[in-house]
Scaffold this active site. Structure first.
Site, PDB file in Angstrom:
ATOM      1  N   ASP A  56       0.864  17.815 -10.063  1.00 21.95           N
ATOM      2  CA  ASP A  56       1.278  16.429  -9.900  1.00 21.95           C
ATOM      3  C   ASP A  56       2.683  16.277 -10.481  1.00 21.95           C
ATOM      4  O   ASP A  56       2.881  16.476 -11.681  1.00 21.95           O
ATOM      5  CB  ASP A  56       0.276  15.533 -10.651  1.00 21.95           C
ATOM      6  N   TYR A 145       4.784   0.650  -3.026  1.00 22.35           N
ATOM      7  CA  TYR A 145       5.587   1.703  -2.376  1.00 22.35           C
ATOM      8  C   TYR A 145       7.059   1.292  -2.345  1.00 22.35           C
ATOM      9  O   TYR A 145       7.934   2.059  -2.743  1.00 22.35           O
ATOM     10  CB  TYR A 145       5.065   1.920  -0.960  1.00 22.35           C
ATOM     11  N   THR A 175       8.377   8.012  11.228  1.00 28.13           N
ATOM     12  CA  THR A 175       8.471   9.354  11.806  1.00 28.13           C
ATOM     13  C   THR A 175       7.073   9.795  12.233  1.00 28.13           C
ATOM     14  O   THR A 175       6.086   9.436  11.588  1.00 28.13           O
ATOM     15  CB  THR A 175       9.058  10.320  10.755  1.00 28.13           C
TER      16      THR A 175
END
Ligand code: UDP
Length: 310
Positions: A56, A145, A175
């Site tokens: 992580d 985000y 994308t």
């Protein structure tokens, strides 16, 4: 060069690893696999030019040996993922970016941040150029985000200004392509998978919201060029062709030959109404623009999902 890619088992990270190896670089791939998929990089696990670290990036990271580049792609990136992992999303944008920048500084490596069109939020300028500051709701569900990536950009600039780190920021627009997960939750993968299964295509809202969809090979080419030759200014990377979600659903139905019907579901909170990159800077600085149109890209993506289901 020896290059660290964080998020290496993800959709973009794995394509990026392939491209860097094809260019003759060696790659250190890091991923904690919360949204990454080991199958994306199964063909690389024994590759002599690749080292894997399952870790992580939000925790302290150590990489043995020299590094010339750090490309920071780790993050949940689909709305369903960052709603499921809101705290991890904030941590990887903040702590993960800090760790990746610190590592780049220690190794005297060039750093590239995978940022996002979400820094523009629900944009009030159209198309979006890099000069636009954005329209983001910090406390809405997407804020985890958007704000993480905005913080990541600010931190990248602080490392550039305070430490003279050689940095790049690419703002990646929607994308699509092979290696998206069937249950990724994003519109292209959802609609294709639904069409192939003969299930209803879920269009959120009335489908009049727009997005600009970039085929993954084009995007990766832009990332590599940005790493090689961009300056510290952010660069938009995306395909300026703009489509409504309803148009996309019709295209998917046509290309799959599916007889699925379209059903309308509630629009997610803070869903941007329109999105299209102004790519003048990428054209000027990188000599880059996308070459794969939506129909061709969808055909290739449909072929991938057909094979996956077979
Ligand atoms: N969307 C949709 N049906 C789906 C998934 C998404 O209509 O099954 C819509 C979503 O509300 C948004 C657009 O498609 O307006 C693109 O969504 P996506 O999650 O792919 O990416 P975003 O650009 O919102 O991050």
């Amino acid at each position: 060069m020896r290059i660290l890619v964080t998020g290496a088992a993800g959709f973009l990270g794995s394509h990026l690893c392939d491209r860097l190896i094809a260019l003759g670089h060696s790659v250190v791939g890091m991923d904690n696999l919360i949204t990454g998929n080991p199958k994306n990089v199964a063909h690389l696990t024994r590759h002599p030019a690749v080292t894997w670290i399952e870790q992580d990036v939000s925790r302290f990271i150590a990489v043995d040996g020299p590094l010339d580049g750090v490309l920071h792609f780790a993050s949940p990136a689909s709305p369903v993922d960052y709603l499921k992992f809101p705290i991890q999303t904030l941590k990887v944008g903040a702590l993960g970016t800090h760790n990746a920048l610190g590592l780049a500084k220690a190794k005297r490596a060039r750093f590239l941040l995978a940022s996002t069109s979400e820094v523009y939020g629900d944009p009030q300028e159209h198309p979006q150029s890099e000069a636009y500051w954005g329209h983001v709701n910090p406390i809405g569900p997407r804020g985890v985000y958007d704000e993480a990536k905005r913080f990541a950009e600010a931190l990248t600039m602080a490392y550039h200004r305070s430490h003279g780190l050689d940095t790049r920021i690419v703002r990646i627009f929607n994308t699509y392509g092979p290696r998206m997960r069937p249950h990724d939750g994003r519109v292209v993968s959802n609609l294709i998978v639904q069409a192939l299964r003969g299930e209803p295509l879920t269009v959120y809202g009335d489908g009049s919201q727009t997005r600009s969809f970039c085929y993954v090979d084009d995007l990766i080419q832009g990332v590599v060029l940005a790493f090689e030759r961009a300056g510290w200014d952010p660069v938009n990377l995306g395909n300026p062709g703009e489509f409504t979600v309803r148009e996309l659903a019709d295209l998917v139905l046509g290309l799959t030959g599916s007889s699925s019907r379209v059903v309308f579901q509630p629009l997610p909170v803070d869903d941007p109404k329109q999105r299209r990159p102004d790519i003048s800077r990428a054209k000027r600085v990188l000599g880059w623009e996308p070459t794969v149109n939506l129909e061709d890209g969808l055909r290739r993506t449909i072929a991938y999902f057909r094979e996956l289901a077979a």
